[in-house]
Design an enzyme around this catalytic site. Structure first.
Site, PDB file in Angstrom:
ATOM      1  N   GLY A  96       0.799  -1.219   0.000  1.00  0.00           N
ATOM      2  CA  GLY A  96       0.000   0.000   0.000  1.00  0.00           C
ATOM      3  C   GLY A  96       0.834   1.273   0.000  1.00  0.00           C
ATOM      4  O   GLY A  96       2.004   1.264   0.400  1.00  0.00           O
ATOM      5  N   ASN A  97       0.222   2.331  -0.462  1.00  0.00           N
ATOM      6  CA  ASN A  97       0.873   3.647  -0.443  1.00  0.00           C
ATOM      7  C   ASN A  97      -0.173   4.747  -0.507  1.00  0.00           C
ATOM      8  O   ASN A  97      -1.293   4.535  -0.975  1.00  0.00           O
ATOM      9  CB  ASN A  97       1.917   3.784  -1.562  1.00  0.00           C
ATOM     10  CG  ASN A  97       1.624   2.896  -2.744  1.00  0.00           C
ATOM     11  OD1 ASN A  97       0.705   3.171  -3.499  1.00  0.00           O
ATOM     12  ND2 ASN A  97       2.355   1.793  -2.882  1.00  0.00           N
TER      13      ASN A  97
ATOM     14  N   THR B  46       8.738   3.806   0.551  1.00  0.00           N
ATOM     15  CA  THR B  46       8.710   2.419   0.083  1.00  0.00           C
ATOM     16  C   THR B  46       9.216   1.491   1.201  1.00  0.00           C
ATOM     17  O   THR B  46       9.969   1.922   2.085  1.00  0.00           O
ATOM     18  CB  THR B  46       9.574   2.270  -1.198  1.00  0.00           C
ATOM     19  OG1 THR B  46       9.351   0.979  -1.744  1.00  0.00           O
ATOM     20  CG2 THR B  46      11.064   2.453  -0.931  1.00  0.00           C
ATOM     21  N   GLY B  47       8.775   0.250   1.173  1.00  0.00           N
ATOM     22  CA  GLY B  47       9.313  -0.759   2.078  1.00  0.00           C
ATOM     23  C   GLY B  47       9.024  -0.536   3.542  1.00  0.00           C
ATOM     24  O   GLY B  47       9.820  -0.905   4.403  1.00  0.00           O
TER      25      GLY B  47
ATOM     26  N   SER C 176       7.432   2.894  -4.386  1.00  0.00           N
ATOM     27  CA  SER C 176       7.752   2.397  -5.735  1.00  0.00           C
ATOM     28  C   SER C 176       6.573   2.582  -6.694  1.00  0.00           C
ATOM     29  O   SER C 176       6.733   2.514  -7.906  1.00  0.00           O
ATOM     30  CB  SER C 176       8.138   0.913  -5.660  1.00  0.00           C
ATOM     31  OG  SER C 176       7.083   0.189  -5.056  1.00  0.00           O
ATOM     32  N   GLU C 177       5.374   2.804  -6.150  1.00  0.00           N
ATOM     33  CA  GLU C 177       4.202   3.026  -7.003  1.00  0.00           C
ATOM     34  C   GLU C 177       3.957   4.524  -7.251  1.00  0.00           C
ATOM     35  O   GLU C 177       2.863   4.925  -7.640  1.00  0.00           O
ATOM     36  CB  GLU C 177       2.949   2.384  -6.390  1.00  0.00           C
ATOM     37  CG  GLU C 177       2.955   0.863  -6.380  1.00  0.00           C
ATOM     38  CD  GLU C 177       2.828   0.215  -7.766  1.00  0.00           C
ATOM     39  OE1 GLU C 177       2.796   0.934  -8.783  1.00  0.00           O
ATOM     40  OE2 GLU C 177       2.769  -1.022  -7.807  1.00  0.00           O
TER      41      GLU C 177
ATOM     42  N   HIS D  62      -3.669   3.628  -2.239  1.00  0.00           N
ATOM     43  CA  HIS D  62      -3.578   2.308  -2.860  1.00  0.00           C
ATOM     44  C   HIS D  62      -3.440   1.257  -1.768  1.00  0.00           C
ATOM     45  O   HIS D  62      -2.615   1.409  -0.865  1.00  0.00           O
ATOM     46  CB  HIS D  62      -2.385   2.234  -3.814  1.00  0.00           C
ATOM     47  CG  HIS D  62      -2.036   0.833  -4.195  1.00  0.00           C
ATOM     48  ND1 HIS D  62      -2.955  -0.014  -4.770  1.00  0.00           N
ATOM     49  CD2 HIS D  62      -0.904   0.113  -4.058  1.00  0.00           C
ATOM     50  CE1 HIS D  62      -2.387  -1.191  -4.962  1.00  0.00           C
ATOM     51  NE2 HIS D  62      -1.138  -1.150  -4.540  1.00  0.00           N
TER      52      HIS D  62
ATOM     53  N   HIS E 180      -4.635  -3.240  -0.700  1.00  0.00           N
ATOM     54  CA  HIS E 180      -5.063  -4.555  -1.183  1.00  0.00           C
ATOM     55  C   HIS E 180      -6.178  -5.094  -0.277  1.00  0.00           C
ATOM     56  O   HIS E 180      -6.004  -6.140   0.352  1.00  0.00           O
ATOM     57  CB  HIS E 180      -3.891  -5.544  -1.170  1.00  0.00           C
ATOM     58  CG  HIS E 180      -2.678  -5.104  -1.923  1.00  0.00           C
ATOM     59  ND1 HIS E 180      -1.437  -5.656  -1.722  1.00  0.00           N
ATOM     60  CD2 HIS E 180      -2.503  -4.157  -2.878  1.00  0.00           C
ATOM     61  CE1 HIS E 180      -0.555  -5.076  -2.523  1.00  0.00           C
ATOM     62  NE2 HIS E 180      -1.167  -4.153  -3.230  1.00  0.00           N
TER      63      HIS E 180
ATOM     64  N   HIS F 246      -4.204  -7.434  -8.571  1.00  0.00           N
ATOM     65  CA  HIS F 246      -3.302  -6.659  -7.716  1.00  0.00           C
ATOM     66  C   HIS F 246      -3.985  -6.060  -6.490  1.00  0.00           C
ATOM     67  O   HIS F 246      -3.675  -6.438  -5.368  1.00  0.00           O
ATOM     68  CB  HIS F 246      -2.631  -5.581  -8.583  1.00  0.00           C
ATOM     69  CG  HIS F 246      -1.707  -4.684  -7.829  1.00  0.00           C
ATOM     70  ND1 HIS F 246      -0.996  -3.681  -8.411  1.00  0.00           N
ATOM     71  CD2 HIS F 246      -1.380  -4.628  -6.515  1.00  0.00           C
ATOM     72  CE1 HIS F 246      -0.268  -3.055  -7.509  1.00  0.00           C
ATOM     73  NE2 HIS F 246      -0.490  -3.613  -6.347  1.00  0.00           N
TER      74      HIS F 246
HETATM   75 ZN    ZN Z   1      -0.060  -2.858  -4.441  1.00  0.00          ZN
END
Ligand code: ZN
Length: 234
Positions: free
Chosen positions: A33-34, A49-50, A82-83, A102, A104, A165
């Protein structure tokens, strides 16, 4: 108009709050997620990220410009999500978008994996706040394929599934984008349950049109795919 530093701090705190809730709800596992927020014309706050959204702290949030270049970060160890290209594409495509989330969420993502869009108009809240939810075509994570697929859905949608995704929501502010993610997962669950019970029943054309009138009355910001098909005059 430049946003003051004190407001930047508040927005960072709000991003953390949303990240914590996404994790508590089971919408993100590990570092999934982001989140991003458009602060002003050429400044954006993004999650690193991460990093698990459960551990998110304001000093991890990074200030970048429209090209994705870092303007300011409190801790050098963190790099933007990264997105990021997917998020930046949302802001490029539409001026009214000020935040993107974003995640899931498992039931909605199961629909995305099964290739089943959530496009039936069955309950007022989902009709008013989401409309139909399409599936943006699969793209390899972190590649240009993802922003291109998202861009194809953005003209009519603020909420979309990402094929095999997850999900993406956008809004005029962060809380609106976040609530769309909650509503999406709730709607996905209800649709799943209804299908176990023999299948959902769609509302009538008139009932749907009346929901869209309510959306206008509530002054819900953003785009809605139903107007072309269902909106009635008078
Ligand atoms: Zn994702």
């Amino acid at each position: 108009m430049k946003v003051k530093m004190s407001n930047l701090k508040e927005i960072k705190e709000e991003i953390c709050e949303v990240g914590h809730r996404l994790w508590q709800l089971g919408f993100v596992a590990a570092n999934d997620g982001n989140i991003s927020v458009k602060v002003d014309e050429d400044r954006y706050l993004v999650t690193p990220t991460g990093t698990s959204k459960s551990f998110l702290k304001p000093n991890m949030i990074i200030l970048i410009n429209g090209k994705g270049e870092i303007i300011e970060r409190e801790d050098e160890r963190y790099r933007p999500s990264s997105e990021l290209p997917m998020h930046m594409r949302c802001y490029e495509e539409r001026d009214d978008i000020k935040a993107a989330v974003h995640a899931h969420p498992p039931v909605a993502t199961a629909f995305a994996i099964a290739g089943i869009p959530l496009d039936s108009y069955t309950m007022p809240e989902a009709i008013i706040f989401l409309g139909s939810v399409p599936i943006a075509q699969y793209g390899t994570p972190s590649t240009q394929e993802v922003p291109d697929a998202v861009a194809a859905c953005l003209p009519d949608h603020d909420t979309m599934l990402l094929e095999n995704h997850g999900a993406l929501t956008v809004g005029a502010d962060l809380i609106t984008a976040y609530y769309r993610m909650e509503t999406l997962e709730h709607f996905a669950k209800l649709t799943y349950y209804a299908r176990q019970l023999g299948g959902e029943r769609e509302l009538s054309q008139k009932q749907i049109a009346d929901c869209l009138k309510l959306r206008e009355k509530f002054q819900v910001p953003g785009r809605h795919p139903g107007y072309k098909k269902y909106a009635r005059k008078g």
